[in-house]
Design a protein around this motif. Structure first.
Motif, PDB file in Angstrom:
ATOM      1  N   ASN A 257       0.820  -1.212   0.000  1.00 48.12           N
ATOM      2  CA  ASN A 257       0.000   0.000   0.000  1.00 48.12           C
ATOM      3  C   ASN A 257       0.857   1.266   0.000  1.00 48.12           C
ATOM      4  O   ASN A 257       0.550   2.246   0.683  1.00 48.12           O
ATOM      5  CB  ASN A 257      -0.957   0.009   1.200  1.00 48.12           C
ATOM      6  N   MET A 258       1.931   1.269  -0.807  1.00 50.07           N
ATOM      7  CA  MET A 258       2.846   2.411  -0.864  1.00 50.07           C
ATOM      8  C   MET A 258       2.854   3.036  -2.262  1.00 50.07           C
ATOM      9  O   MET A 258       3.887   3.509  -2.739  1.00 50.07           O
ATOM     10  CB  MET A 258       4.261   1.968  -0.463  1.00 50.07           C
ATOM     11  N   ALA A 259       1.688   3.061  -2.906  1.00 46.50           N
ATOM     12  CA  ALA A 259       1.622   3.523  -4.303  1.00 46.50           C
ATOM     13  C   ALA A 259       2.156   4.941  -4.465  1.00 46.50           C
ATOM     14  O   ALA A 259       2.883   5.240  -5.406  1.00 46.50           O
ATOM     15  CB  ALA A 259       0.185   3.422  -4.808  1.00 46.50           C
ATOM     16  N   GLY A 260       1.796   5.838  -3.547  1.00 42.17           N
ATOM     17  CA  GLY A 260       2.227   7.225  -3.662  1.00 42.17           C
ATOM     18  C   GLY A 260       3.698   7.440  -3.375  1.00 42.17           C
ATOM     19  O   GLY A 260       4.256   8.489  -3.722  1.00 42.17           O
ATOM     20  N   CYS A 261       4.344   6.460  -2.766  1.00 48.72           N
ATOM     21  CA  CYS A 261       5.772   6.595  -2.446  1.00 48.72           C
ATOM     22  C   CYS A 261       6.652   6.442  -3.678  1.00 48.72           C
ATOM     23  O   CYS A 261       7.785   6.925  -3.688  1.00 48.72           O
ATOM     24  CB  CYS A 261       6.173   5.546  -1.404  1.00 48.72           C
ATOM     25  N   ARG A 262       6.174   5.763  -4.691  1.00 51.13           N
ATOM     26  CA  ARG A 262       6.903   5.509  -5.930  1.00 51.13           C
ATOM     27  C   ARG A 262       8.232   4.809  -5.668  1.00 51.13           C
ATOM     28  O   ARG A 262       9.318   5.390  -5.773  1.00 51.13           O
ATOM     29  CB  ARG A 262       7.143   6.802  -6.727  1.00 51.13           C
ATOM     30  N   ASN A 282      21.611   9.159 -16.007  1.00 49.51           N
ATOM     31  CA  ASN A 282      21.535  10.376 -16.800  1.00 49.51           C
ATOM     32  C   ASN A 282      20.189  11.081 -16.715  1.00 49.51           C
ATOM     33  O   ASN A 282      20.053  12.195 -17.249  1.00 49.51           O
ATOM     34  CB  ASN A 282      21.835  10.054 -18.271  1.00 49.51           C
ATOM     35  N   ILE A 283      19.210  10.448 -16.072  1.00 50.95           N
ATOM     36  CA  ILE A 283      17.880  11.074 -16.055  1.00 50.95           C
ATOM     37  C   ILE A 283      17.275  11.221 -14.665  1.00 50.95           C
ATOM     38  O   ILE A 283      16.289  11.917 -14.506  1.00 50.95           O
ATOM     39  CB  ILE A 283      16.886  10.305 -16.965  1.00 50.95           C
ATOM     40  N   ASP A 284      17.824  10.562 -13.646  1.00 51.19           N
ATOM     41  CA  ASP A 284      17.292  10.767 -12.299  1.00 51.19           C
ATOM     42  C   ASP A 284      18.381  10.546 -11.259  1.00 51.19           C
ATOM     43  O   ASP A 284      19.468  10.059 -11.573  1.00 51.19           O
ATOM     44  CB  ASP A 284      16.070   9.880 -12.032  1.00 51.19           C
ATOM     45  N   TYR A 285      18.065  10.921 -10.029  1.00 49.77           N
ATOM     46  CA  TYR A 285      19.016  10.779  -8.927  1.00 49.77           C
ATOM     47  C   TYR A 285      18.539   9.785  -7.879  1.00 49.77           C
ATOM     48  O   TYR A 285      19.035   9.766  -6.763  1.00 49.77           O
ATOM     49  CB  TYR A 285      19.273  12.140  -8.276  1.00 49.77           C
ATOM     50  N   GLY A 286      17.563   8.980  -8.230  1.00 46.60           N
ATOM     51  CA  GLY A 286      17.143   7.925  -7.327  1.00 46.60           C
ATOM     52  C   GLY A 286      15.949   8.278  -6.455  1.00 46.60           C
ATOM     53  O   GLY A 286      15.412   9.389  -6.503  1.00 46.60           O
ATOM     54  N   VAL A 287      15.547   7.304  -5.659  1.00 50.32           N
ATOM     55  CA  VAL A 287      14.378   7.418  -4.774  1.00 50.32           C
ATOM     56  C   VAL A 287      14.773   8.119  -3.482  1.00 50.32           C
ATOM     57  O   VAL A 287      15.817   7.796  -2.877  1.00 50.32           O
ATOM     58  CB  VAL A 287      13.802   6.024  -4.469  1.00 50.32           C
TER      59      VAL A 287
END
Length: 418
Positions: A257-262, A282-287
């Motif tokens: 139930n952590m859908a909004g956490c991505r 090259n496109i993100d820095y992680g969670v």
């Protein structure tokens, strides 16, 4: 050109659309279309029972929320987290894979964090394919499967999922020429929109074919913790030899139930993970670090023998029974899925067998406008979905029974006129 702006002469660009052509190939816009229908129904005064989007209506456990809230207050957690995921997160994912599936992974090379499994599904083809390559995807299937290929310029070979094969892809029907061209085959068990399930022998045949043709298997296991009636969905990585020819997506959205956490992760072939990580670098820095910490807590809770892990599965099994049993009483028999948070329902016979058969879209729209019950027409997931609707179990049992009662009235009213 010196002294000249690109805006100097707009003669030929007055109607520039500012929209890439490939956006038109991303797939179905059915969710936006149904959202418009919902607004229309609400404006007509309907009490909306939304069974369209597969978004959990509950949050994670209080313990997980507490861990998250404490981590958010830690000032050290506001640096860039890194695209691969923290060592602690990947190690816990590997430990959970061994606990849950008896699959042993190298957390540094065979586990990669994701901003939800959709992040990986959307970018994988770009990381491992070249424009003009070919991939095998199910029809019907989750929209990003085909959409990701459009983004990457990859051709799709659609593998039909049909009732006569229990909605399992018929692997033997794939021509040799397609196997020869394909870079990967993407499958989803238990499935969305169809909750089809695969067993060990099926996975063994799939792995053997993938090895024969040097094709990567991409398995989407977003619903691993949503098995019913004692069924526990397996990982393809349990299959001998799969680690060399397969990767598998895991998600915290539905299981915890952590859908909004991505947050989610990809496990399996290290070369594939390395390619995806190179793209993601090259496109993100992680969670965000606190979300990874909360996900670790969720996995620890799942592995703790003193804690019941049947919560999410038990909840959706009760909801499944409430809805399907009520629909049966209303004269609409729908098969009970063995897993996931969805029911895949063939339109009632009266709507399909009339002189002018109803389409899935017509049925879903008129049902919503007349009763306030929102479902997704099956053709929104691909041409093979025509004649079906997907129903999400995202309401409490009483509301699901109320939805079934309204559907029954709709069937009686319209079905008797067919």
């Amino acid at each position: 050109m010196k002294g000249k702006s690109r805006w100097t002469d707009l003669t030929n660009h007055a109607t520039r659309p500012w929209r890439a052509d490939k956006l038109s190939r991303l797939g179905s816009s059915i969710f936006a279309e149904v959202a418009a229908w919902k607004k229309e129904a609400e404006m007509a005064g309907r009490d909306l029972i939304d069974l369209s989007i597969g978004s959990p209506d509950l949050g994670p456990t209080e313990a997980v929320r507490r861990v998250l809230s404490e981590a958010v207050l830690d000032e050290k957690n506001y640096t860039y987290p890194g695209s691969a995921g923290s060592d602690a997160f990947r190690e816990k994912c590997a430990a959970w894979m061994e606990h849950r599936f008896d699959v042993r992974l190298d957390p540094k090379a065979e586990v990669l964090s994701l901003m939800g499994s959709q992040d990986g599904l959307a970018h994988l083809a770009q990381a491992i394919c070249n424009p003009g390559d070919l991939a095998i995807v199910p029809n019907p299937g989750y929209p990003i499967y085909a959409g990701s290929l459009a983004i990457a310029g990859v051709k799709a070979y659609e593998l039909p999922l049909r009732e006569e094969h229990d909605f399992l892809p018929d692997l033997e029907s794939i021509p040799d020429e397609i196997w020869k061209q394909a870079v990967f085959i993407l499958l989803n068990f238990p499935g969305n929109p169809i909750a089809a399930t695969a067993d060990g022998p099926y996975f063994e045949r799939l792995v053997a074919l993938a090895q024969k043709w040097n094709v990567l298997i991409v398995h989407d296991l977003a619903y691993s913790e949503m098995g019913f009636d004692g069924y526990r969905p397996p990982s393809i990585l349990e299959t001998p030899g799969a680690i060399e020819t397969a990767v598998e997506f895991h998600s915290f959205s539905k299981s915890f139930n952590m859908a909004g956490c991505r947050i989610g992760f990809l496990a399996g072939n290290r070369d594939v993970l390395a390619s995806l990580l190179e793209l993601k670098n090259n496109i993100d820095y992680g969670v965000f670090g606190p979300i990874q910490t909360a996900a670790i807590a969720a996995l620890e809770q799942a592995m703790d023998p003193s804690q019941s892990t049947a919560g999410v599965a038990g909840l959706y099994e009760r909801r499944r029974d409430a809805l399907i049993d009520a629909l049966e009483r209303e004269g609409w028999p729908v098969p009970k899925p063995k897993a996931t948070m969805f029911a895949w329902a063939k339109l009632p016979a009266a709507f399909l067998e009339s002189a002018e058969p109803w389409s899935s879209r017509q049925f879903a729209r008129e049902l919503l406008i007349a009763t306030g019950v929102a479902v997704i027409p099956g053709d929104g997931f691909g041409s093979e979905g025509e004649g079906y609707v997907r129903i999400a179990l995202v309401q409490e049992e009483a509301r699901l029974r109320e939805a079934a009662a309204r559907i029954g009235q709709f069937i009686t009213m319209h079905g008797n006129t067919k």
